[in-house]
Design a protein around this motif. Structure first.
Motif, mmCIF file in Angstrom:
data_model
loop_
_atom_site.group_PDB
_atom_site.id
_atom_site.type_symbol
_atom_site.label_atom_id
_atom_site.label_comp_id
_atom_site.label_asym_id
_atom_site.label_seq_id
_atom_site.Cartn_x
_atom_site.Cartn_y
_atom_site.Cartn_z
ATOM 1 N N MET A 178 -6.931 -10.282 11.957
ATOM 2 C CA MET A 178 -5.887 -9.539 11.256
ATOM 3 C C MET A 178 -5.538 -10.249 9.963
ATOM 4 N N ARG A 179 -4.868 -9.525 9.082
ATOM 5 C CA ARG A 179 -4.422 -10.166 7.848
ATOM 6 C C ARG A 179 -2.993 -9.728 7.548
ATOM 7 N N ALA A 180 -2.345 -10.509 6.718
ATOM 8 C CA ALA A 180 -0.962 -10.191 6.358
ATOM 9 C C ALA A 180 -0.809 -10.281 4.848
ATOM 10 N N LEU A 181 0.001 -9.370 4.313
ATOM 11 C CA LEU A 181 0.336 -9.384 2.893
ATOM 12 C C LEU A 181 1.783 -9.854 2.774
ATOM 13 N N ARG A 182 1.996 -10.923 2.010
ATOM 14 C CA ARG A 182 3.342 -11.481 1.834
ATOM 15 C C ARG A 182 3.893 -11.011 0.495
ATOM 16 N N ALA A 183 5.068 -10.419 0.515
ATOM 17 C CA ALA A 183 5.693 -9.896 -0.709
ATOM 18 C C ALA A 183 7.110 -10.412 -0.823
ATOM 19 N N SER A 184 7.549 -10.635 -2.068
ATOM 20 C CA SER A 184 8.903 -11.158 -2.273
ATOM 21 C C SER A 184 9.967 -10.087 -2.061
ATOM 22 N N VAL B 41 3.657 -8.124 5.765
ATOM 23 C CA VAL B 41 3.155 -6.886 6.371
ATOM 24 C C VAL B 41 1.808 -7.213 7.013
ATOM 25 N N VAL B 42 1.777 -7.153 8.327
ATOM 26 C CA VAL B 42 0.558 -7.505 9.055
ATOM 27 C C VAL B 42 -0.252 -6.239 9.308
ATOM 28 N N LEU B 43 -1.528 -6.289 8.946
ATOM 29 C CA LEU B 43 -2.415 -5.128 9.102
ATOM 30 C C LEU B 43 -3.404 -5.386 10.236
ATOM 31 N N ASP B 44 -3.664 -4.396 11.035
ATOM 32 C CA ASP B 44 -4.650 -4.576 12.102
ATOM 33 C C ASP B 44 -6.042 -4.152 11.608
ATOM 34 N N HIS B 45 -7.000 -4.193 12.464
ATOM 35 C CA HIS B 45 -8.381 -3.903 12.058
ATOM 36 C C HIS B 45 -8.650 -2.403 11.944
ATOM 37 N N GLU B 46 -7.721 -1.589 12.433
ATOM 38 C CA GLU B 46 -7.922 -0.137 12.368
ATOM 39 C C GLU B 46 -7.230 0.492 11.157
ATOM 40 N N GLY B 47 -6.743 -0.343 10.243
ATOM 41 C CA GLY B 47 -6.087 0.207 9.057
ATOM 42 C C GLY B 47 -4.681 0.693 9.327
ATOM 43 N N ARG B 48 -4.020 0.009 10.270
ATOM 44 C CA ARG B 48 -2.625 0.354 10.566
ATOM 45 C C ARG B 48 -1.732 -0.862 10.371
ATOM 46 N N ARG C 185 2.394 2.803 11.633
ATOM 47 C CA ARG C 185 1.999 3.739 10.567
ATOM 48 C C ARG C 185 0.660 3.308 9.975
ATOM 49 N N ALA C 186 -0.004 4.261 9.361
ATOM 50 C CA ALA C 186 -1.218 3.941 8.617
ATOM 51 C C ALA C 186 -0.878 2.914 7.535
ATOM 52 N N ALA C 187 -1.819 1.992 7.295
ATOM 53 C CA ALA C 187 -1.604 0.986 6.247
ATOM 54 C C ALA C 187 -1.942 1.588 4.893
ATOM 55 N N ASP C 188 -1.163 2.596 4.507
ATOM 56 C CA ASP C 188 -1.235 3.219 3.186
ATOM 57 C C ASP C 188 -0.125 2.575 2.367
#
Ligand SMILES: [Zn+2]
Length: 389
Positions: A1-7, A21-28, A355-358
């Motif tokens: 998994m990966r995470a996006l860190r935002a201020s 925001v942690v994203l899973d492998h299915e794009g969610r 939710r979808a990782a849109d």
């Protein structure tokens, strides 16, 4: 998994503090949390001083239209393959601006369905699409050139059946005339309340919502009474101006039927019918918002030169600058509130687990400078970056 860190983040309803925001492998989205340790299983990417928010939802576009001043001529002189190529390019333009969901409310034949199904096989190639196919209209009525003319109730019901079997996501019906069809008058109602009710009943029986195009108050009343799921435009346009009808606005608020405002214009000449009424239209929108009408911010992109398929970004700024809608509220109107109106609130429109990782990432603090929305740093569709060449 990966995470996006935002201020900073906007979660679909409000601005919140620093998030991962942690994203899973299915794009969610797997998790939205304050900054924290995630352990070695999560690849953390610090985006720095940015705002992350859910991808935008434009609840009203026409993807296969070319933004020319003559939609009828455009449709008369081009085949479906050309319309599909145009729609694909327009969808891409919307996506790269951060619009990750588009509801197409009027394209000829199965063009929008073909586009939707193509994108579904490769989500990063375009926005999520909900499509109505041709709008149901009276013979010679608004947008008749899309092929949805129905002379009577039997034809309306047959059309609903045909569209449902073709796999549309929503039924679009023209409850009044419109601005872009020669000979059509936006203030005049099309179809009576009983015919609209029959369309709604038939669509709902098949699990499909109904979006009703309505400018004049007669058509708005008919659509409201018929139980449609969204009312498009809702301008209260008359032959000369804009009607003031507080009682009807109060009814709209009481019913809770979402009203899809079609706003946003490039600088320069507007559509003449809108330009002449602009101050009255802006005041009307203000009254609807103050009365608590469930307003969604969308665009009608495609119908003319001022309305390219990424104009929703300008609609947010113009709602703020011209109507005084706070940026936070304007953004909610084209994320969470739009997704809820389209009945996809569990899938899109919120920065929330499941939710979808849109996602959309812009520089700095979006609450302090809404213009950053015009130059997205990153757009993700189902977890895939779409701005990379
Ligand atoms: Zn439209």
């Amino acid at each position: 998994m990966r995470a996006l860190r935002a201020s900073q983040a906007f979660d679909g309803e409000r601005f919140i503090g620093p998030v991962d925001v942690v994203l899973d492998h299915e794009g969610r989205i797997a998790e939205v949390s304050p900054w924290r340790e995630h352990g070695s299983a999560v690849d953390l990417e610090d985006l720095g001083d940015v705002t992350i928010l859910p991808g935008l939802v434009d609840a009203h576009q026409h993807l296969s239209w070319d933004c020319s001043p003559d939609p009828l001529g455009w449709h008369a002189s081009n085949d479906d393959a050309t319309l599909l190529d145009t729609a694909r390019a327009n969808a891409r333009r919307a996506l790269t601006a951060g619009i990750t969901t588009v509801r197409d409310l009027g394209s000829r034949g199965s063009v929008a369905l073909g586009l939707r199904d193509g994108i579904a096989t490769d989500p990063s190639s375009g926005p999520r699409i909900l499509a109505s196919g041709p709008a149901l209209t009276t013979p010679g009525g608004h947008c008749h050139f899309l092929g949805g003319e129905c002379a009577d109730r039997d034809e309306l019901l047959a059309a609903v059946t045909r569209l449902a079997e073709a796999g549309v996501d929503v039924i679009k019906v023209m409850a009044t005339g419109g601005n872009v069809t020669p000979g059509s008058l936006p203030h005049e109602a099309q179809f009576g309340p009983a015919d609209l009710r029959a369309v709604v009943d038939a669509a709902h029986a098949r699990g499909l919502p109904v979006a009703a195009h309505a400018h004049g108050t007669g058509g708005v009343v008919n659509a409201l009474d018929a139980g449609v799921d969204t009312i498009e435009h809702c301008t209260f346009m008359t032959a000369e101006g804009v009607a003031q009808d507080q009682a009807l606005i109060d009814r709209l608020a009481a019913y809770g039927t979402p009203v899809v405002l079609t706003a946003g214009s490039l600088p320069g000449p507007m559509l003449p019918a809108l330009a002449a009424r602009l101050p009255a239209l802006l005041a009307h929108i203000r009254v609807m918002l103050d009365a608590g009408v469930r307003c969604v911010l969308a665009t009608d992109a495609g119908i003319g030169p001022p309305k390219p398929h990424d104009v929703l970004v300008l609609a947010v700024l113009q709602a703020y600058e011209m109507v005084g809608v706070p940026v936070e509220q304007a953004l909610a109107m084209c994320t969470s509130r739009a997704a809820d109106a389209l009945e996809i609130g569990d899938e899109a429109g919120r920065l929330a687990a499941g939710r979808a990782a849109d996602l959309l990432v812009v520089a700095g603090r979006l609450d302090l400078d809404a213009r950053a929305l015009g130059t997205p740093l990153r757009v993700l569709r189902r977890g895939v970056d779409v701005l990379e060449a």
